[in-house]
Scaffold this motif. Structure first.
Motif: not given
Length: 73
Positions: A15, A18, A21
């Motif tokens: 997580w 993510l 990103t």
């Protein structure tokens, strides 16, 4: 202690990666959005605005004001 490390490592591998990103892609999209070129070009030219002559004095400035210590060449 090892359970905490494993849980944080799993979170960072999934997580958090993510989220970072998506944040990175959002910053890239913000920088290259349409219409931002003029703003960035104007900001980049700030050091060269008064290259040939000094900045004009405002009419409201006092000649003896000590708060304005801008270098004038």
């Amino acid at each position: 202690m090892m359970e905490t490390y494993s849980a944080m490592r799993e979170f960072a591998d999934s997580w958090a990666l993510l989220a970072l990103t998506l944040f990175f892609l959002g910053v890239i999209a913000w920088v290259f959005r349409p219409g931002s070129t003029r703003e960035y070009r104007d900001t980049a030219d700030i050091p060269f605005r008064h290259d040939d002559e000094p900045a004009p004095r405002d009419q409201s400035d006092d000649e003896g004001a000590a708060c304005h210590k801008e270098a004038r060449t």
